[in-house]
Write a protein that holds these residues in place. Sequence first.
Motif, short mmCIF file in Angstrom:
data_model
loop_
_atom_site.label_atom_id
_atom_site.label_comp_id
_atom_site.label_asym_id
_atom_site.label_seq_id
_atom_site.Cartn_x
_atom_site.Cartn_y
_atom_site.Cartn_z
N LEU A 122 81.17 96.66 20.56
CA LEU A 122 80.06 97.23 21.32
C LEU A 122 80.59 97.92 22.57
O LEU A 122 81.57 97.47 23.16
CB LEU A 122 79.10 96.12 21.76
N CYS B 33 73.66 100.59 24.68
CA CYS B 33 74.76 99.99 23.93
C CYS B 33 75.07 100.85 22.71
O CYS B 33 74.19 101.19 21.94
CB CYS B 33 74.34 98.58 23.51
N ILE C 1 77.09 100.95 19.14
CA ILE C 1 77.51 99.94 18.17
C ILE C 1 78.48 100.57 17.17
O ILE C 1 78.14 101.55 16.51
CB ILE C 1 76.30 99.41 17.38
N VAL D 6 79.78 104.56 13.78
CA VAL D 6 78.63 104.35 14.65
C VAL D 6 77.46 103.86 13.81
O VAL D 6 77.16 104.43 12.75
CB VAL D 6 78.21 105.65 15.37
N TYR D 7 76.82 102.79 14.26
CA TYR D 7 75.62 102.31 13.58
C TYR D 7 74.40 102.74 14.41
O TYR D 7 74.31 102.41 15.59
CB TYR D 7 75.65 100.78 13.44
N ARG D 8 73.50 103.49 13.80
CA ARG D 8 72.36 104.05 14.55
C ARG D 8 71.03 103.39 14.20
O ARG D 8 70.02 103.65 14.84
CB ARG D 8 72.25 105.56 14.32
N ALA E 64 67.42 104.20 16.68
CA ALA E 64 67.14 103.51 17.93
C ALA E 64 68.05 102.32 18.18
O ALA E 64 67.92 101.64 19.20
CB ALA E 64 65.68 103.04 17.95
N ALA E 65 68.98 102.04 17.27
CA ALA E 65 69.84 100.86 17.45
C ALA E 65 70.62 100.95 18.76
O ALA E 65 71.01 102.04 19.18
CB ALA E 65 70.81 100.73 16.27
N GLY E 66 70.82 99.83 19.40
CA GLY E 66 71.56 99.78 20.65
C GLY E 66 70.72 100.04 21.88
O GLY E 66 71.24 100.08 22.99
N ASP E 67 69.42 100.19 21.70
CA ASP E 67 68.53 100.45 22.84
C ASP E 67 68.18 99.11 23.47
O ASP E 67 67.08 98.57 23.31
CB ASP E 67 67.28 101.18 22.37
N VAL E 68 69.15 98.57 24.20
CA VAL E 68 69.08 97.16 24.63
C VAL E 68 68.52 96.97 26.03
O VAL E 68 68.35 95.84 26.48
CB VAL E 68 70.48 96.51 24.56
N HIS F 5 65.67 97.12 27.28
CA HIS F 5 64.39 96.43 27.42
C HIS F 5 64.37 95.11 26.67
O HIS F 5 63.30 94.59 26.33
CB HIS F 5 63.25 97.36 27.05
N LEU G 7 73.57 89.30 21.97
CA LEU G 7 74.14 90.28 21.04
C LEU G 7 75.41 89.72 20.39
O LEU G 7 75.67 89.97 19.20
CB LEU G 7 74.48 91.58 21.77
#
Lengths: 393, 393
Positions: A208, A218, A220, A226-228, A233-237, A239, A326
């Motif tokens: 990460l 973040c 990933i 890259v993991y999306r 929206a992945a990694g939108d940490v 909130h 995480l």
Amino acid sequence: MRGFSQLSPTERRLLLEVFWARTSARSDLAGRLDFSKSKINAAITDLIGAGLITEIGPRPSSGGRRAEGLRVTLRDGLIAGVDIRATHMDIALLSPDMSVMARHCEPISVRGEPEPLFARLRDVLDLLLRQLGQERERIRMIGIGVPGPVDFESACLATPPLMPLWEGFSPRQALAADFDVPIFVDNDVNILALGTLWHLSRSADDFLVVKVATGIGCGIICRGQVYRGVDGAAGDVGHICIDPNGPVCHCGNVGCVEAMAAAPAIARAGAAAARSGESPRLLELLQAHGALSPEDVGLASREGDPAANAIIRGAGADVGRMLATLVNFFNPSHVFICGGVATIGPAFLASIRQSVYQRSLALSTRHLAIRPIPHPADAGIVGAGVLGFLEAI
Amino acid sequence: MRGFSQLSPTERRLLLEVFWARTSARSDLAGRLDFSKSKINAAITDLIGAGLITEIGPRPSSGGRRAEGLRVTLRDGLIAGVDIRATHMDIALLSPDMSVMARHCEPISVRGEPEPLFARLRDVLDLLLRQLGQERERIRMIGIGVPGPVDFESACLATPPLMPLWEGFSPRQALAADFDVPIFVDNDVNILALGTLWHLSRSADDFLVVKVATGIGCGIICRGQVYRGVDGAAGDVGHICIDPNGPVCHCGNVGCVEAMAAAPAIARAGAAAARSGESPRLLELLQAHGALSPEDVGLASREGDPAANAIIRGAGADVGRMLATLVNFFNPSHVFICGGVATIGPAFLASIRQSVYQRSLALSTRHLAIRPIPHPADAGIVGAGVLGFLEAI
């Protein structure tokens, strides 16, 4: 440079392998790709014929024999890597081995309309090309990072909180008339993750990259890519809730890590400590600068100010609590920390580590390294260049 | 059935494709695998020659023409799928298309020594073989799920909290003398995730399977494969903190979701409501059963008992808060819920949904479905069979 789409799967895998390895010995490739020698040699001949790779002459191989090296050239092409941040734009022309051939960084604001900024970006690209004595046609692909969510397929900005006037704007379209090449756009943390993957030479597959700045995000890397996520929206940490009794966030929920530990929260806590009389040093800095920045709080902390220290340790512990979650879920080998807040003082990273090791499972932290991103100054432009190459071929 | 390790990469990819598709038309495979027709036909001939796949005669293809179907047979072989849960052991002999040919389920305890349990497992496998009139040699591979952490490479249990006497025990070794075939072992939630992937026919690539029972765990499917993390610990989400002011967990930390919402916590909350006089119905059930189970709390809730309802809604909200974090980070297409607690009443799933939709970002939940696992009764044995096949070839 047409014809990327006409590459066969074998040629594409070969080109990727040579790209990541920087320089490959012909003899190593068959083993690494599990292709027969004759198949590899045919694909190499095709790629050399298309000008995508070149032989770089004999070099000592690990076995002591002399082998022909190969590297990606894209017919002496360049890759443009553009890293647009909230306050700066960093633009580079890179060779296909990600060496920086020319570079320009300047302050910007993303609060305004994007069009003037992209007009300026075009000018800077032309300027950099002139520095190298090259024409626009020399650029083979463009990768761009932006500080907001991107719909990856359309390359448009999707409800970017920092830059509302960019809603639905397409950086790809803005450049397409002047640069008739593949253009790809991603958010800033995915770009940083790709740049880090490059700098690690893919020696880590699952890690990460966490950016702590005005917001918290973040990138990933999962199985070396890259993991999306399914909606990008992945990694939108930012909130993620770390305290159900925490402060209200601008998103409407309570206890979001961004509301408690990103740059504005640190500045706010610093100002409160200054005004309450808790920290005379912070008050001094507040009066001198008109407003407190996280860097001011970091300065006071490094000078030994207890209130500033407590603020930074608290923010680190908050980020660490989010990361512990995480780490339990994703079990990465590394968590790389970057962004403006990450550099305000050693106490920040120390508190993150302490918090993660306290809250994560022993098995998940057995081999975990939490450290600053390896090449913070270059990860953005290099990651943008890597994005451009990977997506174009 | 030797020789899986001698498969070429092409043959392995082809075998995998035919496996997942259940039945494949010859003509579809070249396109799906991006191989030439001649290469595909050569690989098909080899796999048929090795007895791994077979032709199943002409069948109508989508284009109206008649095409030869292919399916995996493993020379009329069987796959053993074993799903060891805390209180039951479910054992099946499966055909390579995951049809259940014979099956046996019986109550067990994993608190004791594993050896007697594996002696019984051997007997049950022999019994099931006899039912089918087959010998041990007919079994080609064995997949086993266990309710604890597994070191995937060595197939040994790693500090399993529910079953301390299994520490370092190798299910693979326990069966190797009697079954000279590839044997693979994984934790229960990864098995459930694989079973779900099979039942969905890989129509979803990135999803989570969350089990809420005595503990809480999560299986992760990322890009169509189980994601285990660098130490095999990925998905170990039971000790994610959802409330820094929450109760102390047996792990030593506070506010772990498992301490607040798994079966023991629900039973404890039910007993407290019974003894405090808050719920006469729960007191009645407590007196009738000697102790309260989550099922008792579920029963009272379905009968309209307000205290039982509040307990279940609270547990669902707690699980939902944990899931909101995972959804923000991973952006999956589905979250499938299973395990004993998942079925105690509709209020549980409703509260999970409400909590996730309230706490996750809009972009991450745009296409998100939260629902019960599709085939709860079969996901374990089928997942174990899929594990056995995937890892053996």
